[in-house]
Write a protein that holds these residues in place. Sequence first.
Motif, PDB file in Angstrom:
ATOM      1  N   UNK A  77       0.831  -1.202   0.000  1.00 39.15           N
ATOM      2  CA  UNK A  77       0.000   0.000   0.000  1.00 39.15           C
ATOM      3  C   UNK A  77       0.866   1.252   0.000  1.00 39.15           C
ATOM      4  N   UNK A  78       0.388   2.262  -0.706  1.00 39.85           N
ATOM      5  CA  UNK A  78       0.965   3.607  -0.645  1.00 39.85           C
ATOM      6  C   UNK A  78      -0.065   4.446   0.094  1.00 39.85           C
ATOM      7  N   UNK A  79       0.321   4.979   1.238  1.00 44.02           N
ATOM      8  CA  UNK A  79      -0.636   5.597   2.156  1.00 44.02           C
ATOM      9  C   UNK A  79      -0.678   7.119   2.087  1.00 44.02           C
ATOM     10  N   UNK A  80       0.027   7.714   1.132  1.00 43.41           N
ATOM     11  CA  UNK A  80       0.047   9.179   0.999  1.00 43.41           C
ATOM     12  C   UNK A  80      -0.112   9.549  -0.473  1.00 43.41           C
ATOM     13  N   UNK A  81      -0.318  10.841  -0.716  1.00 39.22           N
ATOM     14  CA  UNK A  81      -0.480  11.345  -2.078  1.00 39.22           C
ATOM     15  C   UNK A  81       0.616  12.352  -2.399  1.00 39.22           C
ATOM     16  N   UNK A  82       0.824  12.593  -3.682  1.00 38.86           N
ATOM     17  CA  UNK A  82       1.779  13.592  -4.143  1.00 38.86           C
ATOM     18  C   UNK A  82       1.428  14.959  -3.546  1.00 38.86           C
ATOM     19  N   UNK A  83       2.428  15.692  -3.104  1.00 40.33           N
ATOM     20  CA  UNK A  83       2.314  17.027  -2.492  1.00 40.33           C
ATOM     21  C   UNK A  83       1.703  17.024  -1.096  1.00 40.33           C
ATOM     22  N   UNK A  84       1.430  15.866  -0.535  1.00 37.20           N
ATOM     23  CA  UNK A  84       0.887  15.790   0.818  1.00 37.20           C
ATOM     24  C   UNK A  84       1.963  16.155   1.839  1.00 37.20           C
ATOM     25  N   UNK A  85       1.597  16.913   2.863  1.00 35.34           N
ATOM     26  CA  UNK A  85       2.491  17.216   3.974  1.00 35.34           C
ATOM     27  C   UNK A  85       2.397  16.050   4.959  1.00 35.34           C
ATOM     28  N   UNK A  86       3.551  15.511   5.353  1.00 39.83           N
ATOM     29  CA  UNK A  86       3.585  14.383   6.286  1.00 39.83           C
ATOM     30  C   UNK A  86       4.378  14.785   7.523  1.00 39.83           C
ATOM     31  N   UNK A  87       4.009  14.211   8.646  1.00 39.32           N
ATOM     32  CA  UNK A  87       4.710  14.452   9.902  1.00 39.32           C
ATOM     33  C   UNK A  87       5.742  13.362  10.137  1.00 39.32           C
ATOM     34  N   UNK A  88       6.674  13.644  10.991  1.00 37.97           N
ATOM     35  CA  UNK A  88       7.659  12.629  11.359  1.00 37.97           C
ATOM     36  C   UNK A  88       6.916  11.405  11.900  1.00 37.97           C
ATOM     37  N   UNK A  89       7.285  10.229  11.431  1.00 38.41           N
ATOM     38  CA  UNK A  89       6.650   8.991  11.867  1.00 38.41           C
ATOM     39  C   UNK A  89       5.388   8.614  11.117  1.00 38.41           C
ATOM     40  N   UNK A  90       4.952   9.433  10.153  1.00 37.61           N
ATOM     41  CA  UNK A  90       3.754   9.095   9.368  1.00 37.61           C
ATOM     42  C   UNK A  90       3.999   7.841   8.543  1.00 37.61           C
ATOM     43  N   UNK A  91       2.994   6.974   8.456  1.00 40.05           N
ATOM     44  CA  UNK A  91       3.088   5.771   7.637  1.00 40.05           C
ATOM     45  C   UNK A  91       2.984   6.162   6.170  1.00 40.05           C
ATOM     46  N   UNK A  92       4.028   5.885   5.400  1.00 37.44           N
ATOM     47  CA  UNK A  92       4.056   6.249   3.987  1.00 37.44           C
ATOM     48  C   UNK A  92       3.737   5.066   3.089  1.00 37.44           C
ATOM     49  N   UNK A  93       4.443   3.954   3.300  1.00 38.61           N
ATOM     50  CA  UNK A  93       4.316   2.775   2.432  1.00 38.61           C
ATOM     51  C   UNK A  93       4.332   1.523   3.292  1.00 38.61           C
ATOM     52  N   UNK A  94       3.529   0.532   2.892  1.00 35.68           N
ATOM     53  CA  UNK A  94       3.541  -0.777   3.543  1.00 35.68           C
ATOM     54  C   UNK A  94       4.061  -1.791   2.540  1.00 35.68           C
ATOM     55  N   UNK A  95       5.007  -2.616   2.970  1.00 37.12           N
ATOM     56  CA  UNK A  95       5.600  -3.653   2.120  1.00 37.12           C
ATOM     57  C   UNK A  95       5.167  -5.032   2.595  1.00 37.12           C
ATOM     58  N   UNK A  96       5.250  -6.019   1.697  1.00 31.75           N
ATOM     59  CA  UNK A  96       5.045  -7.414   2.081  1.00 31.75           C
ATOM     60  C   UNK A  96       6.110  -8.255   1.393  1.00 31.75           C
ATOM     61  N   UNK A  97       6.229  -9.478   1.808  1.00 31.40           N
ATOM     62  CA  UNK A  97       7.234 -10.393   1.259  1.00 31.40           C
ATOM     63  C   UNK A  97       7.037 -10.539  -0.249  1.00 31.40           C
TER      64      UNK A  97
END
Length: 98
Positions: free
Chosen positions: A69-89
């Motif tokens: 999953x990609x949990x953010x959008x282009x130009x989005x302001x994110x805070x320190x520790x924000x979940x950006x991407x989820x990976x799997x095996x």
Amino acid sequence: FEFSERGARESRDEPKKDARHILSPMTGRVIDICVEPGGAVSRGDTLMIVEAMKMQHMLTAPWNATVEAVNVEHNQIVNIGSLLITLCEPGQDADTTG
């Protein structure tokens, strides 16, 4: 006194595969998303670029994986520790439905 960086170096060179979540290392703006859900990435591939204080920070894949999953959008302001991407095996079915 005796100092050693062995533990720190090992954790950087061989990331744990339970680190499924890519978090923002600083507050900034997402200026580029280089992956899509379901896509395969190799260790070291650029996943996203976050801009903070006029500097661009490239976030890379810690291991070979599939983007769940990609949990953010282009130009989005994110805070320190924000979940950006989820990976799997690699080879596991990523939940790309939402």
